[in-house]
Design a protein around this motif. Structure first.
Motif, mmCIF file in Angstrom:
data_model
loop_
_atom_site.group_PDB
_atom_site.id
_atom_site.type_symbol
_atom_site.label_atom_id
_atom_site.label_comp_id
_atom_site.label_asym_id
_atom_site.label_seq_id
_atom_site.Cartn_x
_atom_site.Cartn_y
_atom_site.Cartn_z
ATOM 1 N N ALA A 89 3.530 12.562 -7.526
ATOM 2 C CA ALA A 89 4.574 12.072 -8.425
ATOM 3 C C ALA A 89 5.390 10.958 -7.780
ATOM 4 O O ALA A 89 6.000 10.137 -8.481
ATOM 5 N N GLU A 90 5.411 10.931 -6.443
ATOM 6 C CA GLU A 90 6.154 9.894 -5.731
ATOM 7 C C GLU A 90 5.248 8.751 -5.281
ATOM 8 O O GLU A 90 5.622 7.965 -4.404
ATOM 9 N N ASP A 91 4.048 8.684 -5.859
ATOM 10 C CA ASP A 91 3.121 7.570 -5.646
ATOM 11 C C ASP A 91 2.581 7.468 -4.220
ATOM 12 O O ASP A 91 2.283 6.370 -3.744
ATOM 13 N N TYR A 92 2.445 8.598 -3.562
ATOM 14 C CA TYR A 92 1.748 8.632 -2.284
ATOM 15 C C TYR A 92 0.239 8.665 -2.529
ATOM 16 O O TYR A 92 -0.216 9.048 -3.609
ATOM 17 N N ASN A 125 -5.986 25.116 -8.906
ATOM 18 C CA ASN A 125 -4.596 24.703 -8.678
ATOM 19 C C ASN A 125 -4.435 23.194 -8.577
ATOM 20 O O ASN A 125 -3.339 22.668 -8.821
ATOM 21 N N ILE A 126 -5.493 22.501 -8.191
ATOM 22 C CA ILE A 126 -5.411 21.041 -8.040
ATOM 23 C C ILE A 126 -6.426 20.316 -8.917
ATOM 24 O O ILE A 126 -6.633 19.116 -8.779
ATOM 25 N N GLU A 127 -7.051 21.035 -9.827
ATOM 26 C CA GLU A 127 -8.095 20.453 -10.682
ATOM 27 C C GLU A 127 -7.570 19.276 -11.498
ATOM 28 O O GLU A 127 -8.287 18.292 -11.738
ATOM 29 N N HIS A 128 -6.312 19.351 -11.903
ATOM 30 C CA HIS A 128 -5.723 18.280 -12.705
ATOM 31 C C HIS A 128 -5.517 16.995 -11.908
ATOM 32 O O HIS A 128 -5.332 15.922 -12.481
ATOM 33 N N LEU A 129 -5.572 17.101 -10.576
ATOM 34 C CA LEU A 129 -5.358 15.928 -9.720
ATOM 35 C C LEU A 129 -6.665 15.255 -9.302
ATOM 36 O O LEU A 129 -6.665 14.086 -8.890
ATOM 37 N N LEU A 130 -7.771 15.963 -9.387
ATOM 38 C CA LEU A 130 -9.040 15.461 -8.856
ATOM 39 C C LEU A 130 -9.469 14.103 -9.411
ATOM 40 O O LEU A 130 -9.992 13.270 -8.659
ATOM 41 N N PRO A 131 -9.283 13.821 -10.692
ATOM 42 C CA PRO A 131 -9.749 12.511 -11.208
ATOM 43 C C PRO A 131 -8.834 11.342 -10.841
ATOM 44 O O PRO A 131 -9.200 10.194 -11.060
ATOM 45 N N LEU A 132 -7.631 11.614 -10.302
ATOM 46 C CA LEU A 132 -6.655 10.544 -10.095
ATOM 47 C C LEU A 132 -7.041 9.674 -8.904
ATOM 48 O O LEU A 132 -7.523 10.171 -7.881
ATOM 49 N N PRO A 133 -6.823 8.365 -9.000
ATOM 50 C CA PRO A 133 -7.309 7.446 -7.965
ATOM 51 C C PRO A 133 -6.660 7.625 -6.597
ATOM 52 O O PRO A 133 -7.275 7.327 -5.577
ATOM 53 N N ASN A 134 -5.431 8.095 -6.538
ATOM 54 C CA ASN A 134 -4.736 8.248 -5.253
ATOM 55 C C ASN A 134 -4.874 9.648 -4.664
ATOM 56 O O ASN A 134 -4.137 10.000 -3.739
ATOM 57 N N PHE A 135 -5.788 10.433 -5.200
ATOM 58 C CA PHE A 135 -5.961 11.805 -4.731
ATOM 59 C C PHE A 135 -7.402 12.015 -4.280
ATOM 60 O O PHE A 135 -8.343 11.688 -4.997
ATOM 61 N N SER A 191 -0.523 23.279 -3.378
ATOM 62 C CA SER A 191 -0.796 22.569 -4.635
ATOM 63 C C SER A 191 0.472 21.980 -5.228
ATOM 64 O O SER A 191 0.456 20.886 -5.802
ATOM 65 N N HIS A 192 1.590 22.685 -5.100
ATOM 66 C CA HIS A 192 2.862 22.145 -5.599
ATOM 67 C C HIS A 192 3.311 20.955 -4.754
ATOM 68 O O HIS A 192 3.919 20.013 -5.285
ATOM 69 N N LEU A 193 3.019 20.971 -3.469
ATOM 70 C CA LEU A 193 3.329 19.823 -2.624
ATOM 71 C C LEU A 193 2.464 18.622 -3.009
ATOM 72 O O LEU A 193 2.938 17.475 -3.002
ATOM 73 N N LYS A 234 0.834 -1.197 0.000
ATOM 74 C CA LYS A 234 0.000 0.000 0.000
ATOM 75 C C LYS A 234 0.868 1.245 0.000
ATOM 76 O O LYS A 234 1.899 1.299 0.669
ATOM 77 N N PRO A 235 0.458 2.290 -0.749
ATOM 78 C CA PRO A 235 1.244 3.538 -0.741
ATOM 79 C C PRO A 235 1.136 4.251 0.598
ATOM 80 O O PRO A 235 0.159 4.085 1.335
#
Length: 330
Positions: A25-28, A43-53, A17-19, A2-3
């Motif tokens: 990027a480090e698979d957390y 600032n984080i819209e690009h991350l919203l669909p990702l499964p680990n976010f 947002s940069h953090l 597990k991450p």
């Protein structure tokens, strides 16, 4: 396997947002939290669909619950510009006190390591130059900047109390002026103010005679420093910033030179308690973390200007006004 899981508060802000990007990027597994009072969901819209976010629209001055294990907490929730903390002084004090208390309690419960974002403002208008971590500061607690300065000073004291009394693993980053993509151009601080005025074709506003100094660190360098500090075994405060010092007036001229604008520089009265000198002594970061900034101000300025020049006008000057309408992960 597990991450590892990290909670980042103030996740929709410039630094937060940069953090989020770095840890994704480090698979957390990143749990992002923000009440969006100053943050921007774009600032984080690009991350919203990702499964680990996962994003939680929440005010951390209220009870904070995170289900499951938690390895790290990065506390970056706080108004950070004079425009914000002078407009919402009570919220600024609450997020540094109640919010920090809630998160330290969570860290204790989850046995998680917690890093807080402190600031060079804890030094106030410094009588020591450059500023070392051993300097206690010159702060007016009842002046207009006191709501932010004292919020951060209390935050540090509370963090050390949890570390010493409860054995919570804590880290304290004292962050100096930082810049880069996703900054808000109207937040009242020197760097974004100059960039915003230059891009709008306005005259650049220099307060006082412009001989006061600042030291500007590019966001990528700061994120690397924060990551190194989080993973270190060091619990005392650490200055993170670029020690390359420049006067406000000279910096205004640098911005004009890079933007090739015909803007002029105008002078206005210096605000109360505005620091005259800002330069971090980063000897501790160099020794303990092996960290020092790598990006020159010229290179960082060019990257930042390229970012803002790439935005359409409606996003360039109005992007901070977008409201969050909610998001349900599939």
């Amino acid at each position: 396997m597990k991450p590892k899981r990290v909670l980042i508060t103030g996740a929709a802000g410039f630094l937060g947002s940069h953090l989020c990007d770095r840890f994704m990027a480090e698979d957390y597994e990143v749990i992002a939290m923000d009440n969006l009072i100053t943050g921007n969901i774009e600032n984080i819209e690009h991350l919203l669909p990702l499964p680990n976010f996962t994003f939680h629209h929440q005010d951390i001055t209220n009870y904070v619950h995170v289900s499951g294990d938690l390895d790290y907490i990065l506390h970056f929730a706080s108004p950070a510009s004079p425009v914000d903390y002078l407009k919402i002084p009570i919220q600024t004090l609450k997020v540094g006190s109640l919010g920090t208390h809630n998160l330290l309690g969570l860290a204790k419960h989850k046995n998680a390591r917690m890093l807080i974002a402190s600031t060079s403002e804890i030094y106030g208008d410094p009588l020591m130059h450059p500023q070392t971590e051993d300097y206690w500061g010159n702060v007016d607690p009842v002046g207009p900047r006191g709501v932010y300065d004292e919020s951060k000073r209390f935050q540090e004291a509370l963090t050390m109390a949890y570390h010493n009394f409860h054995g919570v693993e804590t880290r304290i980053a004292r962050i100096f002026n930082t810049y880069g993509p996703r900054m808000r151009l109207n937040d009242g601080r020197v760097f974004p103010a100059f960039i915003g005025q230059a891009l709008r074709g306005e005259n650049l506003t220099v307060f006082g005679n412009g001989k006061q100094t600042r030291s500007f660190c590019y966001i990528d360098d700061l994120v690397n420093g924060i990551h190194k500090l989080l993973m270190s075994d060091y619990s005392e405060p650490v200055n993170l910033g670029n020690p390359e010092e420049i006067t406000i007036l000279n910096f205004a001229n640098e911005v004009l030179s890079l933007t090739k604008g015909k803007n002029k520089i105008i002078h206005k009265e210096l605000p109360q308690n505005d620091p005259k000198k800002r330069k971090p002594d980063i000897s501790r970061a160099e020794k303990i973390l092996g960290w020092s900034p790598k990006v020159s101000r010229k290179e960082g300025l060019e990257k930042t200007l390229d970012y803002f020049n790439s935005l359409p006008e409606n996003k360039l000057f109005k992007r901070e006004h977008k409201k969050f309408d909610g998001y349900i992960k599939k």
